[in-house]
Write an enzyme that holds these catalytic residues in place. Sequence first.
Site, PDB file in Angstrom:
ATOM      1  N   ASP A  88      39.121  45.347  41.127  1.00 17.29           N
ATOM      2  CA  ASP A  88      39.908  45.593  42.337  1.00 17.29           C
ATOM      3  C   ASP A  88      39.224  44.998  43.563  1.00 17.29           C
ATOM      4  O   ASP A  88      38.031  44.700  43.555  1.00 17.29           O
ATOM      5  CB  ASP A  88      40.128  47.100  42.547  1.00 17.29           C
ATOM      6  CG  ASP A  88      38.834  47.851  42.864  1.00 17.29           C
ATOM      7  OD1 ASP A  88      37.818  47.595  42.191  1.00 17.29           O
ATOM      8  OD2 ASP A  88      38.845  48.676  43.796  1.00 17.29           O
ATOM      9  N   ASP A 145      33.977  39.983  46.093  1.00 17.54           N
ATOM     10  CA  ASP A 145      33.659  41.372  45.753  1.00 17.54           C
ATOM     11  C   ASP A 145      34.845  41.936  44.977  1.00 17.54           C
ATOM     12  O   ASP A 145      35.815  42.361  45.563  1.00 17.54           O
ATOM     13  CB  ASP A 145      33.393  42.161  47.038  1.00 17.54           C
ATOM     14  CG  ASP A 145      33.150  43.632  46.788  1.00 17.54           C
ATOM     15  OD1 ASP A 145      32.924  44.011  45.627  1.00 17.54           O
ATOM     16  OD2 ASP A 145      33.210  44.403  47.767  1.00 17.54           O
ATOM     17  N   GLU A 179      36.986  50.441  41.954  1.00 17.84           N
ATOM     18  CA  GLU A 179      35.644  50.754  42.470  1.00 17.84           C
ATOM     19  C   GLU A 179      35.691  51.016  43.968  1.00 17.84           C
ATOM     20  O   GLU A 179      34.995  51.873  44.485  1.00 17.84           O
ATOM     21  CB  GLU A 179      34.687  49.584  42.183  1.00 17.84           C
ATOM     22  CG  GLU A 179      33.222  49.890  42.495  1.00 17.84           C
ATOM     23  CD  GLU A 179      32.765  49.482  43.897  1.00 17.84           C
ATOM     24  OE1 GLU A 179      31.635  49.788  44.255  1.00 17.84           O
ATOM     25  OE2 GLU A 179      33.557  48.875  44.644  1.00 17.84           O
TER      26      GLU A 179
END
Length: 415
Positions: A88, A145, A179
């Site tokens: 995610d 990320d 996360e």
Amino acid sequence: MPRFTSPLAEALAEDALARFLRYVRIDTRSDPNVAESPSTPGQLDLSRLLLEELRALGLEDAELDENGYLFATMPGAGPVIGLLAHVDTSPEVAGAGVEPLVHRGYDGEPIVLPRNAVVVDTEELRAKAGEDIVTAGGDTLLGADDKAGVAEIMAAVAHLAAHPELPRPTLRVGFLPDEEIGGNDRQARFDVQRFGARCAYTLDGSTIGELQAETFTAAEVLLTVHGVDVHPGLATGKLVNALRLAGRILAALPTDVAPETTAGREGFIHPYEVHGGTASATIRLIVRDFEDDLLQQKVDRVRAVAEEVVAGEPRARLEVESRAQYPNMRDHLAPFPDVVEHAERALRAEGIEPISVPIRGGTDGSLLSAMGLPTPNLFAGGHEFHSPREWVSVQDMAAAAAVVVRLAAEWADAG
Ligand SMILES: [Zn+2]
């Protein structure tokens, strides 16, 4: 000239980049307002693609469960070692329609993105002159990320699959949802037994060389002030305004124990949301430290400040709720020093000196380590996370993928 850390990294670079460019185009922004796992269907789109890619590499037991956890095994000799990344991206920034731009042979100058006049310009970026930099277009995040981590693990596993002569332990790959909006309840869905690894590594750090074995220990506090709501025209001597009391609480909180005034190993108290009206008002705060006892002292301090303010108005009432969010992983890693030592050796084998700074935040490994899966965090190469200025160097992604291949060799030798 592109500066690769090794010929191995150079050999992995184009595959890691091609995978990364594929993955970031899928919108996997998570949603904190959805209780189900995964919180958004886009995460499953990426995980299904990864499932197919893992199967194509010969990882036959690859399996995506109903909560969006993708696990797969590459058999080898030695212990079972986990490699983890999250699929995610942050809910804070738009994640749909990501258009990754590759700036080959970056010239060391500020990068002006085509949309929204976004400029990427930091010292860390300028130091990457000569490397190949990937950014988004200015109107979305990039998603390094943690899709950089996903791509690096995939590139390393593909390399090991193509080179059966290379040493490796049994590798357990895990790609995880949500996360960015994690918390104890969500992460408890990670089935440590089913994953079945002795330890694991998240590839979710930033700067090349980062090896993180320590995180914040974290709590959330909710302060709710109940006032007395009366029509303002009839309020004389009766109205008790919860908003004003909330404002006084905010003003009374210490300003030298805030995220903006602390650094390094200092913790903080951070009010980040207020909502309500005259009848009642709620202040949400996060509290952070590296030590559990100091964390508790800060939670107690918030409570004491709020109680003192509200005690000044006997007709008002205060509710205080606090809950643990995630623990410092340090104490859970301490009994297994070889987990960090193998990572240090893998970094050095790639010619990289480990950087071990405590994370002023948490990672998936914070709770996983506490759940019995020791999981330090390795760099994935991304910078300026959770912003449209997010960027990653292809050379750093290649270095991270190479570190995974070296880590496999370290653990195979250990077995
Ligand atoms: Zn991350």
